[in-house]
Design a protein around this motif. Structure first.
Motif, short mmCIF file in Angstrom:
data_model
loop_
_atom_site.label_atom_id
_atom_site.label_comp_id
_atom_site.label_asym_id
_atom_site.label_seq_id
_atom_site.Cartn_x
_atom_site.Cartn_y
_atom_site.Cartn_z
N THR A 1 -13.56 -7.84 2.51
CA THR A 1 -12.42 -8.35 3.27
C THR A 1 -12.71 -9.77 3.72
N CYS A 2 -11.67 -10.53 3.99
CA CYS A 2 -11.87 -11.89 4.48
C CYS A 2 -10.76 -12.28 5.43
N ARG A 3 -11.14 -13.02 6.44
CA ARG A 3 -10.21 -13.49 7.46
C ARG A 3 -10.16 -15.01 7.41
N LEU A 4 -8.96 -15.57 7.30
CA LEU A 4 -8.77 -17.01 7.23
C LEU A 4 -8.13 -17.50 8.51
N SER A 5 -8.60 -18.65 9.02
CA SER A 5 -8.02 -19.24 10.21
C SER A 5 -8.05 -20.76 10.07
N PRO A 6 -7.04 -21.46 10.61
CA PRO A 6 -6.97 -22.92 10.43
C PRO A 6 -8.02 -23.65 11.27
N THR A 7 -8.48 -24.79 10.76
CA THR A 7 -9.36 -25.70 11.48
C THR A 7 -8.72 -27.08 11.47
N THR A 8 -9.38 -28.05 12.07
CA THR A 8 -8.84 -29.40 12.11
C THR A 8 -8.69 -29.98 10.71
N ASP A 9 -9.66 -29.69 9.82
CA ASP A 9 -9.67 -30.29 8.49
C ASP A 9 -9.25 -29.34 7.37
N GLY A 10 -9.14 -28.04 7.66
CA GLY A 10 -8.82 -27.11 6.59
C GLY A 10 -8.74 -25.69 7.08
N LEU A 11 -9.60 -24.82 6.49
CA LEU A 11 -9.58 -23.41 6.85
C LEU A 11 -11.00 -22.91 7.09
N ARG A 12 -11.11 -21.97 7.99
CA ARG A 12 -12.36 -21.25 8.21
C ARG A 12 -12.21 -19.88 7.59
N ILE A 13 -13.25 -19.41 6.89
CA ILE A 13 -13.22 -18.08 6.30
C ILE A 13 -14.41 -17.27 6.79
N GLU A 14 -14.12 -16.02 7.14
CA GLU A 14 -15.18 -15.06 7.44
C GLU A 14 -15.02 -13.91 6.46
N ALA A 15 -15.98 -13.75 5.58
CA ALA A 15 -15.96 -12.66 4.60
C ALA A 15 -16.90 -11.56 5.07
N ARG A 16 -16.44 -10.33 4.94
CA ARG A 16 -17.24 -9.16 5.31
C ARG A 16 -17.38 -8.29 4.07
N LEU A 17 -18.60 -8.20 3.55
CA LEU A 17 -18.88 -7.50 2.30
C LEU A 17 -19.67 -6.23 2.61
N GLN A 18 -19.02 -5.08 2.44
CA GLN A 18 -19.69 -3.81 2.68
C GLN A 18 -20.47 -3.44 1.43
N MET A 19 -21.79 -3.60 1.49
CA MET A 19 -22.63 -3.41 0.31
C MET A 19 -24.08 -3.19 0.73
N PRO A 20 -24.84 -2.50 -0.12
CA PRO A 20 -26.27 -2.36 0.16
C PRO A 20 -26.96 -3.71 0.11
N SER A 21 -28.10 -3.82 0.75
CA SER A 21 -28.84 -5.08 0.76
C SER A 21 -29.28 -5.47 -0.65
N ALA A 22 -29.15 -6.76 -0.96
CA ALA A 22 -29.64 -7.29 -2.23
C ALA A 22 -31.09 -7.75 -2.12
N GLY A 23 -31.69 -7.56 -0.93
CA GLY A 23 -33.07 -7.97 -0.70
C GLY A 23 -33.12 -9.17 0.21
N THR A 24 -33.90 -9.07 1.28
CA THR A 24 -34.03 -10.15 2.25
C THR A 24 -34.90 -11.28 1.71
N PRO A 25 -34.49 -12.55 1.90
CA PRO A 25 -33.25 -13.00 2.54
C PRO A 25 -32.07 -12.93 1.58
N GLU A 26 -30.87 -12.81 2.13
CA GLU A 26 -29.65 -12.79 1.34
C GLU A 26 -28.85 -14.07 1.60
N LEU A 27 -28.28 -14.60 0.53
CA LEU A 27 -27.47 -15.80 0.61
C LEU A 27 -26.14 -15.51 -0.06
N ALA A 28 -25.03 -15.83 0.61
CA ALA A 28 -23.70 -15.65 0.02
C ALA A 28 -23.11 -17.02 -0.31
#
Length: 268
Positions: free
Chosen positions: A178-205
């Motif tokens: 899922t992802c939530r979009l909200s406006p900012t001064t220059d564009g949009l902010r996105i918060e993505a929530r990915l329900q998934m098992p760990s890919a191994g620490t550290p994780e980078l999206a």
């Protein structure tokens, strides 16, 4: 745009300028692996890029410190379209900035659709890529090859590169995105929530859009139990208003054990 983001962009542009006191000729070579013709009529080939020791090149989303690769197939004969399979890249720390790419060598499998089935493909590719060691240098490379229709034996080098791709959502047991979009001064902010098992620490999206005119900043990634949360900002490179199609968003999670490729998200 934050001061940190602006400084990152300026540093990336500065790093793209070659120093005149040094020669960077022949630090990278490219060749076509002609591959084989598949039963469905497509041709599986690859571009093999090799670099001198200490040099690296970039993934399709290279990070603020990298140079995005560009490919041009114009001039090819009997070619309808080309799909690139990107092997899982490495994450590098470069002068305090993150970049994503490949060291020493990368083989990029190409799934080629001929216009006329059963006929050879005259393949031409123009590569515009960045290569880096202490600084980043743009490189223009042209490669050509004839891809015959009667070769059906698989090239193990291409097959191995295909196996190194990130896992699909199904393979990685991703439950929901899922992802939530909200406006900012220059564009949009996105918060993505990915329900998934760990890919191994550290994780980078890494978050990408299907609009090449929309720039996406590096995401801040954190874990909340079984959910990976990635937050970042987007802006139009021309400063224009823009919309985001959630189905056109792409999330690549790179962990210490595996990488996962997730297409699209629903409203969250």
């Amino acid at each position: 745009m934050t001061r940190k983001t602006f400084a990152s962009l300026c540093l990336a542009l500065t790093m793209a300028l070659p120093a005149s006191a040094q020669s960077y000729d022949r630090v990278v070579q490219a060749e076509v692996l002609p591959g084989w013709r598949m039963e469905d009529g497509h041709h599986m080939a690859a571009i093999r890029i090799t670099l001198n020791p200490g040099w690296k090149t970039y993934w399709r989303a290279p990070g603020d410190a990298g140079i995005p690769p560009r490919f041009d197939w114009r001039g090819s004969g009997n070619l309808r379209n080309v799909d690139i399979t990107w092997p899982t890249p490495e994450v590098f720390d470069q002068n305090g900035m993150r970049s994503i790419g490949y060291a020493q060598e990368v083989i990029l499998p190409l799934r080629i659709a001929p216009k006329r089935a059963g006929k050879p493909v005259k393949f031409k590719a123009h590569l515009n890529i960045g290569v880096c060691r202490d600084i980043c240098v743009p490189q223009d490379i042209k490669v050509t090859a004839s891809l015959p229709p009667d070769v059906t034996k698989r090239d193990p080098r291409i097959a191995a590169a295909m196996a190194e791709r990130p896992l699909s959502e199904t393979e990685a047991h991703v439950h929901k995105a899922t992802c939530r979009l909200s406006p900012t001064t220059d564009g949009l902010r996105i918060e993505a929530r990915l329900q998934m098992p760990s890919a191994g620490t550290p994780e980078l999206a890494v978050i990408e859009t299907d609009n090449p005119q929309v720039w996406v900043a590096e995401a801040e990634t954190r874990r909340e139990g079984g959910t990976l949360v990635a937050t970042t900002e987007m802006m139009h490179v021309g400063g224009e208003p823009f919309m985001v199609d959630r189905s056109g968003l792409r999330f690549t999670v790179i962990g210490s054990r595996q990488a996962v490729d997730i297409h699209g998200c629903t409203s969250g």
